[in-house]
Design an enzyme around this catalytic site. Sequence first.
Site, short mmCIF file in Angstrom:
data_model
loop_
_atom_site.label_atom_id
_atom_site.label_comp_id
_atom_site.label_asym_id
_atom_site.label_seq_id
_atom_site.Cartn_x
_atom_site.Cartn_y
_atom_site.Cartn_z
N ASP A 1 0.82 -1.21 0.00
CA ASP A 1 0.00 0.00 0.00
C ASP A 1 0.86 1.27 0.00
O ASP A 1 1.88 1.33 0.68
CB ASP A 1 -0.90 -0.01 1.23
CG ASP A 1 -1.83 1.19 1.27
OD1 ASP A 1 -2.75 1.24 0.44
OD2 ASP A 1 -1.64 2.08 2.13
N TYR B 1 2.35 10.33 0.97
CA TYR B 1 3.35 9.77 1.86
C TYR B 1 4.73 10.32 1.50
O TYR B 1 5.31 9.96 0.47
CB TYR B 1 3.35 8.23 1.80
CG TYR B 1 2.06 7.59 2.26
CD1 TYR B 1 1.08 8.32 2.92
CD2 TYR B 1 1.81 6.25 2.02
CE1 TYR B 1 -0.11 7.72 3.34
CE2 TYR B 1 0.63 5.64 2.44
CZ TYR B 1 -0.33 6.39 3.08
OH TYR B 1 -1.51 5.80 3.49
N SER C 1 -11.07 6.00 1.02
CA SER C 1 -10.34 5.87 2.26
C SER C 1 -10.81 6.94 3.23
O SER C 1 -10.77 8.14 2.91
CB SER C 1 -8.83 6.00 2.03
OG SER C 1 -8.13 5.87 3.25
N PRO D 1 -3.65 -1.07 12.42
CA PRO D 1 -4.20 -2.07 13.36
C PRO D 1 -3.54 -1.99 14.73
O PRO D 1 -4.10 -2.49 15.71
CB PRO D 1 -3.89 -3.40 12.67
CG PRO D 1 -2.73 -3.11 11.76
CD PRO D 1 -2.96 -1.71 11.29
N THR E 1 9.02 -1.45 10.81
CA THR E 1 10.27 -0.85 10.35
C THR E 1 11.47 -1.77 10.53
O THR E 1 12.56 -1.44 10.08
CB THR E 1 10.54 0.47 11.10
OG1 THR E 1 10.62 0.20 12.51
CG2 THR E 1 9.46 1.49 10.84
N GLN F 1 10.10 -7.08 13.84
CA GLN F 1 8.73 -6.59 14.07
C GLN F 1 7.77 -7.23 13.08
O GLN F 1 6.67 -7.67 13.45
CB GLN F 1 8.68 -5.07 13.94
CG GLN F 1 9.38 -4.29 15.03
CD GLN F 1 9.40 -2.80 14.74
OE1 GLN F 1 9.32 -2.37 13.58
NE2 GLN F 1 9.51 -2.00 15.79
N ASN G 1 4.57 -9.56 13.80
CA ASN G 1 3.24 -9.20 13.30
C ASN G 1 2.61 -10.35 12.52
O ASN G 1 1.40 -10.61 12.61
CB ASN G 1 3.32 -7.97 12.40
CG ASN G 1 3.68 -6.70 13.14
OD1 ASN G 1 3.94 -5.67 12.52
ND2 ASN G 1 3.71 -6.73 14.46
#
Length: 324
Positions: free
Chosen positions: A49, A54, A156, A213, A290, A294, A298
């Site tokens: 995404d 961004y 969105s 989330p 990052t 992690q 997840n």
Amino acid sequence: MEYRKMGRTGLKLSLLSYGSWVTFSRQVDDSASDRLMGLAYDSGINFFDNAEAYEGGRSEEMMGRVLKSKNWDRTSYCISSKAFFGLYGKNNKPTQHGLSRKHLTEACHAALRRMQTDYLDLFYCHRPDPETPMDEIVWTMNILMQQGKILYWGTSEWGANEILEAHESAKHLGLIGPAVEQPQYNLFERTNMELDYLPVFKNYGMGTTIWSPLASGLLTGKYNDGIPAGSRLALENYSWLKERVMQEEKLEKVRELDKLAHDLGTSLATLSIAWCLCNPNVTSAILGATKEEQLTENLRALEIYPKLTEAILAEIDLIMGTRP
């Protein structure tokens, strides 16, 4: 990896996906993004995404460089962009933001250039635009689809009434309405997904690619004792996010939920993501890790969410007190 159909479409997205908000070009460089996207893809993630806003397009440029170097089969993954905010923030000229046909078309072309691809699988209207007629928005997205530049279009952070208006517009024009909404959804933000959007899910079969989330990292527990250096809440220009996240009432709930996660033999982050996956209206939950460790943590949410019984979910509701 598990895959879910995006609403009533034929497109199957990985239940977990990977996004670049805040991280790409701000917290990670090309080398790290290459490793993270590689780990995601090798783990079965097939949706990445992005958005024009961004880091002023630099996030899309970074993702484009990674995708070019990976040289994966383009038919094996999906990428997205979103348009509304433009690239220049307060310095945008009137034609450089919003959902006019001019900006949506130019934003799509720019995203294709930045990500070095011939088409976008998903293209979102990043916010509603009351200054642009809904018929113009729907027509523009359908023209981009007819031209083969996008395959599906979505919304969105639109309200349920705005999404319904888009579908009514598409119906009377004989066109295709939005197939997917990208809302925030986590243990603190539940109303849209669990209440307001129910008519949208029932009547139009919208899919959802939910963001945040982990509530911008709050649901990892890393902010329980302050803001660590290098975290997104410590970044310049994100004071608005810090104010939204760093509330003692929220932190107390996080600490209680952390105890439950420990009792269940998992981490708070894994439990929080797994909780999102229990909602059948979630097509894909976008991760924003990052670091590779992690992301690996997840991904364990895929193992945990089938084990969340009604009793456990009720206990989570009792701790959080956020059920609408």
